[in-house]
Scaffold this motif. Sequence first.
Motif, short mmCIF file in Angstrom:
data_model
loop_
_atom_site.label_atom_id
_atom_site.label_comp_id
_atom_site.label_asym_id
_atom_site.label_seq_id
_atom_site.Cartn_x
_atom_site.Cartn_y
_atom_site.Cartn_z
N ALA B 50 0.84 -1.20 0.00
CA ALA B 50 0.00 0.00 0.00
C ALA B 50 0.87 1.25 0.00
O ALA B 50 0.59 2.22 -0.71
N MET B 51 1.97 1.20 0.77
CA MET B 51 2.83 2.39 0.82
C MET B 51 3.56 2.60 -0.50
O MET B 51 3.74 3.74 -0.94
N MET B 53 2.38 1.85 -3.29
CA MET B 53 1.37 2.39 -4.21
C MET B 53 1.22 3.90 -4.03
O MET B 53 1.17 4.65 -5.00
N VAL B 54 1.17 4.33 -2.76
CA VAL B 54 1.10 5.76 -2.47
C VAL B 54 2.29 6.48 -3.09
O VAL B 54 2.16 7.52 -3.75
N TYR B 57 2.02 6.73 -6.84
CA TYR B 57 1.02 7.73 -7.21
C TYR B 57 1.62 9.14 -7.17
O TYR B 57 1.49 9.92 -8.12
N TYR B 58 2.32 9.44 -6.07
CA TYR B 58 2.88 10.78 -5.97
C TYR B 58 4.09 10.97 -6.89
O TYR B 58 4.40 12.09 -7.28
#
Lengths: 558, 232
Positions: B50-51, B53-54, B57-58
């Motif tokens: 999940a991290m 992925m974050v 994204y950024y």
Amino acid sequence: MSKSYFDETHCAFGHPKSTFMQWMLTVDHKRIGIMYAVVMFTFFFVAVAAALTMRFELFAPGQQFIDAHTFNQAFTLHGVIMVFLFIIPGIPAVFGNIVMPLMIGAKDVSFPRLNWFTFWLYIIGCIVALSSLFNFNIADGKLVFNFADTGWTFYAPYSLNTDTNVVTALVAAFILGMASILTGLNFLVTIHRLRAPGMDFFKMPLFVWGIYATAWIQLLATPVVGITLILALLEKYFGIGIFDPSKGGDPVLFQHLFWIYSHPAVYLMILPAFGIMSEIIPAFSRREIFGYHTIALSSASIAGVGYLVWGHHLFTSGMSDTAKTIFSFLTFFVAIPTGVKFYDWVATMYKGKIVLATPMLWALGTMITFAIGGLSGVTIAMIGADIHLQDTYYTIAHFHYAMLGGVVFLFFAGIHYWFPLVFGKMYNETRAKLAFYILFIGFNLLWFPMFIAGYYGMPRRYFDYLPEFQIYHQISFWGAIIFVSGLIFMFYTLIQGIRKGKPCGVNPWNATTLEWHLPSSPPPLENHTKVPYVDFRPYEYYHGQPVVKFDENMKRID
Amino acid sequence: MAHDSHEYIPEIAVDRNGNEHVVQGWQGDNYGGKLGFWLFMLTEVMMFGAMFMVLTYYFTLHHADFIKASSELDRTLGGINTVVLLISALTMGLGLLKMRSGDVKGAKLMIWATMLLAVIFLGVKALEWTNDYKEGIFLGLQGLQSGNEFSKPFGEILFFGMYFTMTGLHGFHIIIGIGLMLWLLKRINSGKVTPEHNILHFNIALYWDLVHLIWVFVFPYFYMTGAGAIHG
């Protein structure tokens, strides 16, 4: 009986003499399940009280009893307790623990000490969650609470800016999430490893299938929300910038990460409940379940597809139209396996010898309420309709029809079904049936008007409303009063059943699955006398009588 | 603990034809223990996933800022740590092989070596964070807050925010790992973990492999994306 391995080790450590300490340290899955039930229903009533406070406040427009800020805290308290403390651990923690190992012929779960640890992790989570409730002060002769006021969803950026105690709620949700993960892990290994010889996956009772599908969701989805809450905490105290637009972050990302877990979480709640339904319907129709394989596989596919639909919570939050369309389509798709289950249950009853005992009444009632809850969910899966109905009472009514009228009602069904198994006694069935009718009527009176109010535009979480909505709120209020009376009456009946109920033997319902073939009721410490060899399907009836019979050494004698 | 010496004898279930089937109990279920730990590793993957992925994204939103911020990290220290962690994974694996082949003493030595390398890793990490702090890059410092004269651009705030979060969480896993290894040594010394019953050793080695695997992704993602940049 000679002393067995289990007798010496049924505590996580030590050999305490007092009964109390034996319960506190127990690794026995049945005792742990009962302790979960006691704690969970205590908190359930706290959350009901918070909800009832809101109903009192909403009886008329304007301020009645509490101010707007306290109202925000009341719905946060209600949501946090109901979701994180009650319904997510819910059926798996109680019946997954008590019944699932019995159903597969195991002596305990795979990691009994981990199970004990998980229970206490859950208790720690509960304490942290509610600790800020006691952090209040008295200003101008009024109680001022410091509980979080964000709603149970903790949406950024508000949750990052509010002065109330969001931190304890976030930490608690993280700890409770860990407990949930470990429960799921324990059950997955148990189901894979400890099934009785001969019981392959398609000979398992359907409740075990529900628990199995649920355990995968607990395992795969919970870490995502766990880390999201940690990121929100770091954001709040160190300003790492991820969800805060003033540092370049994206609050919609929080919603995505939150719902990646929290939407599968509703399937995590409903799948074991469907499992209970699949146990009750054949047992009280005295007929083998229709479409065993389709029910089992639909549980698995609901868990799988349910993982991919979270975006339907964000139709008004800013998402590309392509994404919206895909999420909308996938959401419709979840309704298919659910529909398959419904038709299977109805087909099971067809030409069956239906016995309208209390558990069956609950199951049948749920068929109505959950059908309304499920189908209204399909209406708000449509993008256009959702733009109109998002964040209105319509959505709230849908959610409560599905969760309260689906999960909790089936939870109650399970309690009435397995009550004689756990306590060896029977409650007063006349009273229990009366309690069902009171609750069923109260429930519909409470929630159905909200569909209409929401359709006309009554927003959720509002402290005040326009006078034209008063009639709906007042009907809801009286429904709530009836509902809470029914709850009190139902629990009174059950507690009286524990205290004064008549002994009922090991299999009062003439059910077929393994948990009804124990040597005594309540079940002894190591469950079945001997582990049976399973070469039969779980629900075999012939002319309304169970086919499979065992002697006292669990050898088949039919 | 008395019950560990109590030998568990699996039950036998008999089917209708009189055939006997061994019942799998929860006691002494090595396969179950491994399965459980693999599943637990899966949750770690989801969490770090999940991290990542974050971060991805950024990275797409603030491409230039990310590359500039990455170029400011110390690739030498990061590279040393990568090598240290890779060697520690080797010692951990060798320890398990030695345990399986009956060389308990060698296995213990390898666990101590792994712990030493883990401590070195943490020391280098601490040095690196200290240097960052001196340059005004740390959680809570003004450079990583918006709206003041020292504020870095959005992308860099996000990059360093995620950098400290993820390397911090990874470091936390290293600390947990050291604790687990100490516990493992205690269990070996008291004869609970033996060449025949090495499930605990196996699972801790698995854990250590995952910790090192996460670093294998963390390192290129944070340190190498800006390796060729002008400011490097």
